[in-house]
Design a protein around this motif. Structure first.
Motif, PDB file in Angstrom:
ATOM      1  N   PRO A  11       0.869  -1.121  -0.110  1.00 15.21           N
ATOM      2  CA  PRO A  11      -0.081   0.044   0.062  1.00 15.21           C
ATOM      3  C   PRO A  11       0.951   1.326   0.097  1.00 15.21           C
ATOM      4  O   PRO A  11       2.009   1.061   0.734  1.00 15.21           O
ATOM      5  CB  PRO A  11      -0.818  -0.066   1.508  1.00 15.21           C
ATOM      6  N   LYS A  12       0.167   2.099  -0.600  1.00 14.46           N
ATOM      7  CA  LYS A  12       1.178   3.318  -0.812  1.00 14.46           C
ATOM      8  C   LYS A  12       1.789   4.199   0.661  1.00 14.46           C
ATOM      9  O   LYS A  12       3.025   4.463   0.574  1.00 14.46           O
ATOM     10  CB  LYS A  12       0.249   4.730  -1.400  1.00 14.46           C
ATOM     11  N   ASP A  13       1.158   3.939   1.573  1.00 11.60           N
ATOM     12  CA  ASP A  13       1.530   4.855   2.886  1.00 11.60           C
ATOM     13  C   ASP A  13       2.039   3.748   3.604  1.00 11.60           C
ATOM     14  O   ASP A  13       2.297   4.035   4.870  1.00 11.60           O
ATOM     15  CB  ASP A  13       0.521   5.655   3.532  1.00 11.60           C
ATOM     16  N   GLY A  14       2.137   2.292   3.299  1.00  7.38           N
ATOM     17  CA  GLY A  14       2.515   1.094   3.842  1.00  7.38           C
ATOM     18  C   GLY A  14       4.078   1.201   4.207  1.00  7.38           C
ATOM     19  O   GLY A  14       4.902   1.742   3.366  1.00  7.38           O
ATOM     20  N   TYR A  15       4.437   0.316   4.968  1.00  7.40           N
ATOM     21  CA  TYR A  15       5.885   0.187   5.251  1.00  7.40           C
ATOM     22  C   TYR A  15       6.267  -1.438   4.773  1.00  7.40           C
ATOM     23  O   TYR A  15       5.698  -2.158   5.459  1.00  7.40           O
ATOM     24  CB  TYR A  15       6.612   0.393   6.807  1.00  7.40           C
ATOM     25  N   SER A  16       7.157  -1.759   4.007  1.00  8.04           N
ATOM     26  CA  SER A  16       7.877  -2.918   3.859  1.00  8.04           C
ATOM     27  C   SER A  16       9.421  -2.638   3.843  1.00  8.04           C
ATOM     28  O   SER A  16       9.840  -1.753   3.387  1.00  8.04           O
ATOM     29  CB  SER A  16       7.521  -3.543   2.388  1.00  8.04           C
ATOM     30  N   LYS A  68       8.644   2.688  15.697  1.00  8.68           N
ATOM     31  CA  LYS A  68       8.882   2.997  14.363  1.00  8.68           C
ATOM     32  C   LYS A  68       8.147   1.521  13.610  1.00  8.68           C
ATOM     33  O   LYS A  68       7.621   0.887  14.114  1.00  8.68           O
ATOM     34  CB  LYS A  68      10.412   2.662  14.121  1.00  8.68           C
ATOM     35  N   PRO A  69       8.168   1.704  12.183  1.00 11.25           N
ATOM     36  CA  PRO A  69       7.368   0.781  11.459  1.00 11.25           C
ATOM     37  C   PRO A  69       8.036  -0.642  11.604  1.00 11.25           C
ATOM     38  O   PRO A  69       9.449  -0.657  11.761  1.00 11.25           O
ATOM     39  CB  PRO A  69       7.398   1.283  10.237  1.00 11.25           C
ATOM     40  N   VAL A  70       7.515  -1.784  11.459  1.00 13.77           N
ATOM     41  CA  VAL A  70       7.922  -2.982  11.758  1.00 13.77           C
ATOM     42  C   VAL A  70       7.308  -3.774  10.640  1.00 13.77           C
ATOM     43  O   VAL A  70       6.072  -3.811  10.289  1.00 13.77           O
ATOM     44  CB  VAL A  70       7.435  -3.605  13.116  1.00 13.77           C
ATOM     45  N   ASP A  71       8.015  -4.673   9.832  1.00 12.31           N
ATOM     46  CA  ASP A  71       7.801  -5.531   9.118  1.00 12.31           C
ATOM     47  C   ASP A  71       7.544  -7.064   9.733  1.00 12.31           C
ATOM     48  O   ASP A  71       8.386  -7.558   9.868  1.00 12.31           O
ATOM     49  CB  ASP A  71       8.797  -5.709   8.111  1.00 12.31           C
TER      50      ASP A  71
END
Length: 530
Positions: free
Chosen positions: A227-232, A298-301
């Motif tokens: 997704p555009k605003d997602g984190y990978s 922070k973002p996590v995958d």
């Protein structure tokens, strides 16, 4: 073979010992496997055979004790039929290492045999054995099954014992099997776990095709984008509006499988995952689960790389506990040898040193029940029995293609509506197909769907519900910590898949598993040369 050319002598000796036991104590004394020869995945600890896990530096080591799965095989009257080839410590989708070489695919020697259980997949497809042990962290049972045109059963976590098989994570790794038919998998499962009564129960109550509902969502296993605003954490994956879609030949077989099941009266549910719990987000439950989570500020995958935080520690413990070897983890990693862009075992292993411990604790403790709730929402809200998706994104992978990242799938742009055949790395081919929902107990089965127009294997994958039918009601997810909780639900899944496979093949014989040229073609291995 170079360090132990007498392997088959040991196998024959074990068979003779069982003959003697049967003669003295009766045939039932060697049941329920009755001398069935079963190849062990090369990562499995074995006292009779080398236990290097594909590592050249460990090439001469045998284990001091057998892994739990093989202990069970021996106690059931089975025979360990040697070891199969693997990449170093199972860290690749190609079964190559410099000590043993690359495993060949009986359909075409240009094709990889898959990984990391490619040796087992090739052994089954080549009729060396009817069934072989595999182990799956992110596709290592299912990808070899796809590449070698086998059935590949990846059970719910800990349904088959994992001890003594060095894992890469504490959530994903699971011993499984490859076989040439669904019936062989059913027979083996009943005997291996000694649960014939459970199999009899579900066989007697096997549901008719017309009563089954099969989910066929597009996202994320037919068409995918972050997704555009997602984190990978994986920059190779497409981000909206860009997307990747399964190859044209794979989708053609997938649509044929759908039509075959429709023709038999099954209900195909063409719906996407229900919306995420966060109101107004516009995301579905799976997008929210994987690309919009945070931990430690922070973002996590949750898919990668936090799960690999324990990988090198698990290798080190295997070397200490099962090999009793004084070999350092640094020496093992330094010894790993890459093979082009598609094969680099050390790149997985070194993830342990790049991960956040707090995020590791998050994906171990907080994430699993979120995953069960999000994943099972498809089953609960849409009342489906199983999900069916294409086996993988890319056409069956060749060694040369993998080495220079020119595997084939389709890529497009949702803004312009464009889509075309394109090249892809092995990561783009396999990461989503084989890591999706791997972190929770979900039974999965790769099923052959015939060869494509170029003679390459194809397949579809069935996924069952996570856990027993009331799993989502257990808010703490305690059933995930009882290995017996999925005994019946996995068997129910297996018989549901059998119903679907039998009807699919009957409605469209072109979907049936085709034998490889090495076995059935001119000049095949079994052809008389007199």
């Amino acid at each position: 073979w170079d360090i132990m050319p007498s392997q088959m002598e040991l196998v024959i000796s074990a068979a003779k010992d069982l003959d003697k036991k049967a003669e003295k104590e009766g045939i039932e004394s060697i049941g329920p496997l009755y001398g069935l020869p079963i190849p062990a995945k090369g990562t499995m600890a074995t006292t009779m055979f080398p236990s290097s896990a594909g590592s050249g530096i460990l090439h001469h080591y045998k284990a001091t004790k057998d892994c739990a799965a093989l202990e069970l095989i021996l106690s059931r009257g089975g025979i360990v039929f040697g070891k199969t080839n693997v990449p170093e410590f199972a860290a690749s989708w190609q079964s190559c290492n410099y000590a043993n070489g690359c495993t060949l695919n009986p359909y075409d020697h240009k094709l990889t045999s898959g990984g990391s259980s490619g040796g087992s997949g090739s052994a089954v497809a080549s009729y060396i054995a009817p069934v072989a042990f595999t182990e799956d962290t992110g596709g290592s049972t299912r990808h070899p099954a796809y590449q070698n045109h086998n059935f590949g059963y990846d059970p719910s976590r800990n349904r088959y014992p994992n001890q003594g098989n060095p894992g890469m994570t504490y959530t994903n790794d699971q011993v499984g099997i490859n076989a040439r038919s669904i019936d062989d998998i059913l027979v083996f499962d009943a005997a291996f776990l000694d649960i014939q009564d459970v199999h009899d129960k579900f066989k007697a109550s096997q549901r008719p095709l017309k009563s089954l509902r099969i989910g066929i969502p597009e996202y994320p296993l037919v068409q995918f984008s972050v997704p555009k605003d997602g984190y990978s954490s994986m920059p190779a994956l497409p981000v909206e509006p860009n997307f990747q879609r399964v190859s044209a030949s794979i989708e053609a077989k997938y649509r044929s499988a759908i039509q075959a099941l429709k023709a038999g009266g099954a209900t195909l549910v063409e719906e996407e995952w229900p919306p995420a719990k966060a109101k107004g987000s516009g995301r579905n439950a799976i997008e929210d689960l994987y690309y919009f989570q945070k931990a430690n500020g922070k973002p996590v995958d949750p898919m990668l790389p936090a799960r690999f935080h324990s990988y090198t520690g698990q290798i080190a413990e295997f070397v200490r506990d099962y090999l009793n070897a004084s070999v350092s983890i640094k020496d093992i990693l330094d010894d790993m040898t890459p093979m082009g862009e598609g094969h680099s075992s050390s790149s997985f292993a070194i993830l342990s040193g790049t991960t956040d411990e707090t995020q590791f604790r998050y994906v171990m403790a907080e994430h699993p029940m979120k995953a069960v709730t999000a994943y099972n929402s498809y089953f609960d809200e849409l009342d489906v029995d199983v999900i069916m998706v294409p086996g993988q994104f890319c056409d069956a992978i060749q060694y040369e293609q993998a080495a220079i990242s020119v595997n084939t799938l389709r890529k497009g742009d949702s803004a312009s509506g464009s889509i075309e055949t394109s090249t892809a790395s092995v990561i783009q081919c396999n990461l989503i197909s084989y890591n999706f929902i791997k972190e929770i107990p979900v039974p999965k089965m790769m099923v052959p769907t015939g060869l494509d127009s170029q003679g390459r294997p194809t397949g579809v994958m069935f996924l069952g519900r996570a856990g027993p039918r009331d799993a989502t009601k257990d808010e703490r997810g305690l059933w995930m910590y009882e290995d017996s909780s999925t005994v019946e639900s996995d068997v129910e899944f297996l018989y549901t898949v059998k119903t679907l496979v039998d009807h699919m093949y009957a409605a469209d014989p072109t979907l049936k598993r085709a034998e490889p040229k090495l076995v059935k073609g001119p000049g095949n291995l079994f052809h008389s040369r007199e």
